[in-house]
Motif scaffolding. Structure first.
Motif, PDB file in Angstrom:
ATOM      1  N   GLN A 128       0.825  -1.194   0.000  1.00 30.67           N
ATOM      2  CA  GLN A 128       0.000   0.000   0.000  1.00 30.67           C
ATOM      3  C   GLN A 128       0.872   1.261   0.000  1.00 30.67           C
ATOM      4  O   GLN A 128       1.822   1.363   0.774  1.00 30.67           O
ATOM      5  CB  GLN A 128      -0.879  -0.016   1.259  1.00 30.67           C
ATOM      6  N   HIS A 129       0.537   2.205  -0.886  1.00 29.47           N
ATOM      7  CA  HIS A 129       1.255   3.477  -0.930  1.00 29.47           C
ATOM      8  C   HIS A 129       0.379   4.659  -0.528  1.00 29.47           C
ATOM      9  O   HIS A 129       0.885   5.786  -0.474  1.00 29.47           O
ATOM     10  CB  HIS A 129       1.843   3.698  -2.322  1.00 29.47           C
ATOM     11  N   ASN A 130      -0.897   4.427  -0.249  1.00 25.15           N
ATOM     12  CA  ASN A 130      -1.713   5.478   0.346  1.00 25.15           C
ATOM     13  C   ASN A 130      -1.144   5.747   1.737  1.00 25.15           C
ATOM     14  O   ASN A 130      -1.034   4.825   2.546  1.00 25.15           O
ATOM     15  CB  ASN A 130      -3.170   5.023   0.444  1.00 25.15           C
ATOM     16  N   PRO A 131      -0.768   6.977   2.050  1.00 26.49           N
ATOM     17  CA  PRO A 131      -0.067   7.233   3.319  1.00 26.49           C
ATOM     18  C   PRO A 131      -0.900   6.976   4.561  1.00 26.49           C
ATOM     19  O   PRO A 131      -0.348   6.833   5.654  1.00 26.49           O
ATOM     20  CB  PRO A 131       0.311   8.718   3.215  1.00 26.49           C
ATOM     21  N   ARG A 132      -2.224   6.850   4.401  1.00 20.93           N
ATOM     22  CA  ARG A 132      -3.116   6.660   5.550  1.00 20.93           C
ATOM     23  C   ARG A 132      -3.234   5.202   5.977  1.00 20.93           C
ATOM     24  O   ARG A 132      -3.683   4.918   7.078  1.00 20.93           O
ATOM     25  CB  ARG A 132      -4.520   7.177   5.207  1.00 20.93           C
ATOM     26  N   PHE A 133      -2.896   4.268   5.073  1.00 15.66           N
ATOM     27  CA  PHE A 133      -3.198   2.857   5.283  1.00 15.66           C
ATOM     28  C   PHE A 133      -1.931   2.031   5.415  1.00 15.66           C
ATOM     29  O   PHE A 133      -0.965   2.223   4.676  1.00 15.66           O
ATOM     30  CB  PHE A 133      -4.015   2.298   4.107  1.00 15.66           C
ATOM     31  N   ALA A 134      -1.956   1.050   6.328  1.00 18.79           N
ATOM     32  CA  ALA A 134      -0.862   0.094   6.445  1.00 18.79           C
ATOM     33  C   ALA A 134      -0.959  -0.937   5.328  1.00 18.79           C
ATOM     34  O   ALA A 134      -1.986  -1.062   4.652  1.00 18.79           O
ATOM     35  CB  ALA A 134      -0.905  -0.586   7.813  1.00 18.79           C
ATOM     36  N   ASP A 135       0.117  -1.696   5.142  1.00 21.59           N
ATOM     37  CA  ASP A 135       0.131  -2.765   4.148  1.00 21.59           C
ATOM     38  C   ASP A 135      -0.886  -3.847   4.500  1.00 21.59           C
ATOM     39  O   ASP A 135      -1.305  -3.991   5.652  1.00 21.59           O
ATOM     40  CB  ASP A 135       1.515  -3.411   4.068  1.00 21.59           C
ATOM     41  N   GLY A 136      -1.225  -4.654   3.497  1.00 20.88           N
ATOM     42  CA  GLY A 136      -2.080  -5.815   3.713  1.00 20.88           C
ATOM     43  C   GLY A 136      -3.548  -5.470   3.770  1.00 20.88           C
ATOM     44  O   GLY A 136      -3.934  -4.319   4.015  1.00 20.88           O
ATOM     45  N   VAL A 137      -4.374  -6.484   3.554  1.00 16.27           N
ATOM     46  CA  VAL A 137      -5.820  -6.263   3.624  1.00 16.27           C
ATOM     47  C   VAL A 137      -6.247  -5.914   5.044  1.00 16.27           C
ATOM     48  O   VAL A 137      -7.225  -5.189   5.247  1.00 16.27           O
ATOM     49  CB  VAL A 137      -6.607  -7.479   3.095  1.00 16.27           C
ATOM     50  N   SER A 138      -5.502  -6.382   6.036  1.00 15.24           N
ATOM     51  CA  SER A 138      -5.829  -6.035   7.419  1.00 15.24           C
ATOM     52  C   SER A 138      -5.605  -4.553   7.669  1.00 15.24           C
ATOM     53  O   SER A 138      -6.385  -3.903   8.382  1.00 15.24           O
ATOM     54  CB  SER A 138      -4.997  -6.865   8.397  1.00 15.24           C
ATOM     55  N   GLY A 139      -4.556  -3.993   7.078  1.00 14.38           N
ATOM     56  CA  GLY A 139      -4.292  -2.564   7.216  1.00 14.38           C
ATOM     57  C   GLY A 139      -5.376  -1.726   6.569  1.00 14.38           C
ATOM     58  O   GLY A 139      -5.811  -0.713   7.129  1.00 14.38           O
ATOM     59  N   LEU A 140      -5.820  -2.156   5.394  1.00 13.44           N
ATOM     60  CA  LEU A 140      -6.892  -1.446   4.704  1.00 13.44           C
ATOM     61  C   LEU A 140      -8.188  -1.503   5.501  1.00 13.44           C
ATOM     62  O   LEU A 140      -8.845  -0.474   5.723  1.00 13.44           O
ATOM     63  CB  LEU A 140      -7.101  -2.046   3.319  1.00 13.44           C
ATOM     64  N   ALA A 141      -8.549  -2.694   5.958  1.00 16.96           N
ATOM     65  CA  ALA A 141      -9.795  -2.851   6.708  1.00 16.96           C
ATOM     66  C   ALA A 141      -9.767  -2.055   8.005  1.00 16.96           C
ATOM     67  O   ALA A 141     -10.754  -1.409   8.379  1.00 16.96           O
ATOM     68  CB  ALA A 141     -10.038  -4.330   6.999  1.00 16.96           C
ATOM     69  N   ALA A 142      -8.625  -2.082   8.703  1.00 14.05           N
ATOM     70  CA  ALA A 142      -8.519  -1.356   9.970  1.00 14.05           C
ATOM     71  C   ALA A 142      -8.655   0.143   9.753  1.00 14.05           C
ATOM     72  O   ALA A 142      -9.367   0.830  10.499  1.00 14.05           O
ATOM     73  CB  ALA A 142      -7.183  -1.680  10.634  1.00 14.05           C
ATOM     74  N   ALA A 143      -7.989   0.666   8.722  1.00 15.37           N
ATOM     75  CA  ALA A 143      -8.037   2.101   8.466  1.00 15.37           C
ATOM     76  C   ALA A 143      -9.434   2.546   8.047  1.00 15.37           C
ATOM     77  O   ALA A 143      -9.934   3.574   8.517  1.00 15.37           O
ATOM     78  CB  ALA A 143      -7.018   2.467   7.392  1.00 15.37           C
ATOM     79  N   LEU A 144     -10.080   1.783   7.174  1.00 19.23           N
ATOM     80  CA  LEU A 144     -11.434   2.139   6.754  1.00 19.23           C
ATOM     81  C   LEU A 144     -12.402   2.060   7.932  1.00 19.23           C
ATOM     82  O   LEU A 144     -13.315   2.885   8.060  1.00 19.23           O
ATOM     83  CB  LEU A 144     -11.891   1.228   5.619  1.00 19.23           C
ATOM     84  N   GLY A 145     -12.187   1.086   8.814  1.00 21.80           N
ATOM     85  CA  GLY A 145     -13.026   0.978  10.004  1.00 21.80           C
ATOM     86  C   GLY A 145     -12.864   2.169  10.920  1.00 21.80           C
ATOM     87  O   GLY A 145     -13.853   2.711  11.449  1.00 21.80           O
ATOM     88  N   GLU A 146     -11.625   2.603  11.117  1.00 15.23           N
ATOM     89  CA  GLU A 146     -11.379   3.764  11.979  1.00 15.23           C
ATOM     90  C   GLU A 146     -11.951   5.035  11.357  1.00 15.23           C
ATOM     91  O   GLU A 146     -12.487   5.898  12.064  1.00 15.23           O
ATOM     92  CB  GLU A 146      -9.875   3.923  12.219  1.00 15.23           C
ATOM     93  N   LEU A 147     -11.834   5.163  10.043  1.00 10.83           N
ATOM     94  CA  LEU A 147     -12.421   6.333   9.377  1.00 10.83           C
ATOM     95  C   LEU A 147     -13.930   6.365   9.577  1.00 10.83           C
ATOM     96  O   LEU A 147     -14.512   7.415   9.860  1.00 10.83           O
ATOM     97  CB  LEU A 147     -12.082   6.306   7.885  1.00 10.83           C
ATOM     98  N   ALA A 148     -14.567   5.198   9.433  1.00  6.51           N
ATOM     99  CA  ALA A 148     -16.023   5.138   9.610  1.00  6.51           C
ATOM    100  C   ALA A 148     -16.419   5.507  11.032  1.00  6.51           C
ATOM    101  O   ALA A 148     -17.393   6.238  11.256  1.00  6.51           O
ATOM    102  CB  ALA A 148     -16.530   3.735   9.262  1.00  6.51           C
ATOM    103  N   LYS A 149     -15.659   5.017  12.014  1.00  6.21           N
ATOM    104  CA  LYS A 149     -15.961   5.326  13.424  1.00  6.21           C
ATOM    105  C   LYS A 149     -15.868   6.816  13.706  1.00  6.21           C
ATOM    106  O   LYS A 149     -16.606   7.349  14.537  1.00  6.21           O
ATOM    107  CB  LYS A 149     -15.000   4.577  14.348  1.00  6.21           C
ATOM    108  N   SER A 150     -14.956   7.477  13.025  1.00  6.62           N
ATOM    109  CA  SER A 150     -14.758   8.909  13.252  1.00  6.62           C
ATOM    110  C   SER A 150     -15.615   9.772  12.337  1.00  6.62           C
ATOM    111  O   SER A 150     -15.438  10.994  12.269  1.00  6.62           O
ATOM    112  CB  SER A 150     -13.280   9.273  13.059  1.00  6.62           C
ATOM    113  N   GLY A 151     -16.536   9.135  11.604  1.00  4.63           N
ATOM    114  CA  GLY A 151     -17.438   9.880  10.734  1.00  4.63           C
ATOM    115  C   GLY A 151     -16.814  10.319   9.433  1.00  4.63           C
ATOM    116  O   GLY A 151     -17.309  11.250   8.788  1.00  4.63           O
TER     117      GLY A 151
END
Length: 205
Positions: A128-151
């Motif tokens: 992953q090269h998006n600076p907000r997200f960690a590598d791996g599908v777990s990194g993507l899922a975790a980041a999207l989940g945190e974004l959703a929690k914060s609105g």
């Protein structure tokens, strides 16, 4: 004209056309379209990661859309926004690459369907090269989940352009991030039927 000829037209004109100094890292072409992925330097010295989509007609640039996102020194994945594999495997099946990349975008980002994400992305090997997200599908899922929690939910609404060459596919889309309308530029490298590397720029529209 050939893909290579269209690329050369763009590379010869990119700095003058954009008004920026561009260090081009990746360039792909299909039909009348060329995509450049670059580190761009503005006249005042600031730098950004940039995607530009060019249309070529009869050997001339007849259309251009582009967006940039500031370079981030510290990223969630330890990569920069522009490093990684750059060489296109021109022997790869372009149609298969497009199917994988567009399928990933439409399923995960348009439909927000994460039920079989490993079918589309290369599991924990996904780079992953998006600076907000960690590598791996777990990194993507975790980041999207945190974004959703914060609105700040992210959801694509429509795919506008797809340009594919070899094992690389560029997709320009529109959607919503944190309640605002955004344009999304995504570039995927595909291998063995899944997306293995991803770069992007996302900006308000």
């Amino acid at each position: 004209m050939s893909n290579e000829a269209n690329k050369q037209i763009v590379l010869a004109a990119i700095d003058d056309t954009t008004g920026r100094k561009n260090q081009v890292h990746r360039v792909l072409a299909q039909g009348h379209f060329v995509v450049t992925h670059a580190t761009t330097t503005f006249p005042e010295g600031s730098q950004a990661a940039a995607f530009d989509l060019w249309q070529i007609t009869d050997g001339r640039i007849t259309g251009h859309r582009g967006d940039q996102e500031p370079i981030v020194e510290q990223t969630a994945n330890g990569h920069t926004q522009v490093d990684g594999v750059a060489a296109i495997d021109t022997t790869a099946d372009t149609d298969a690459t497009r199917k994988v990349a567009e399928g990933a975008v439409r399923t995960i980002l348009v439909d927000n369907d994460f039920s079989d994400v490993d079918h589309h992305l290369a599991g924990e090997s996904y780079i992953q090269h998006n600076p907000r997200f960690a590598d791996g599908v777990s990194g993507l899922a975790a980041a999207l989940g945190e974004l959703a929690k914060s609105g700040q939910s992210l959801k694509y609404s429509d795919v506008l352009d797809v340009v594919t060459e070899g094992n690389f596919a560029y997709i320009r889309s529109v959607g919503v991030f944190a309640g605002a309308d955004f344009v999304f530029h995504d570039l995927f490298r595909v291998a063995d039927g899944r997306a293995v590397e991803h770069w992007d720029v996302m900006v308000p529209r």
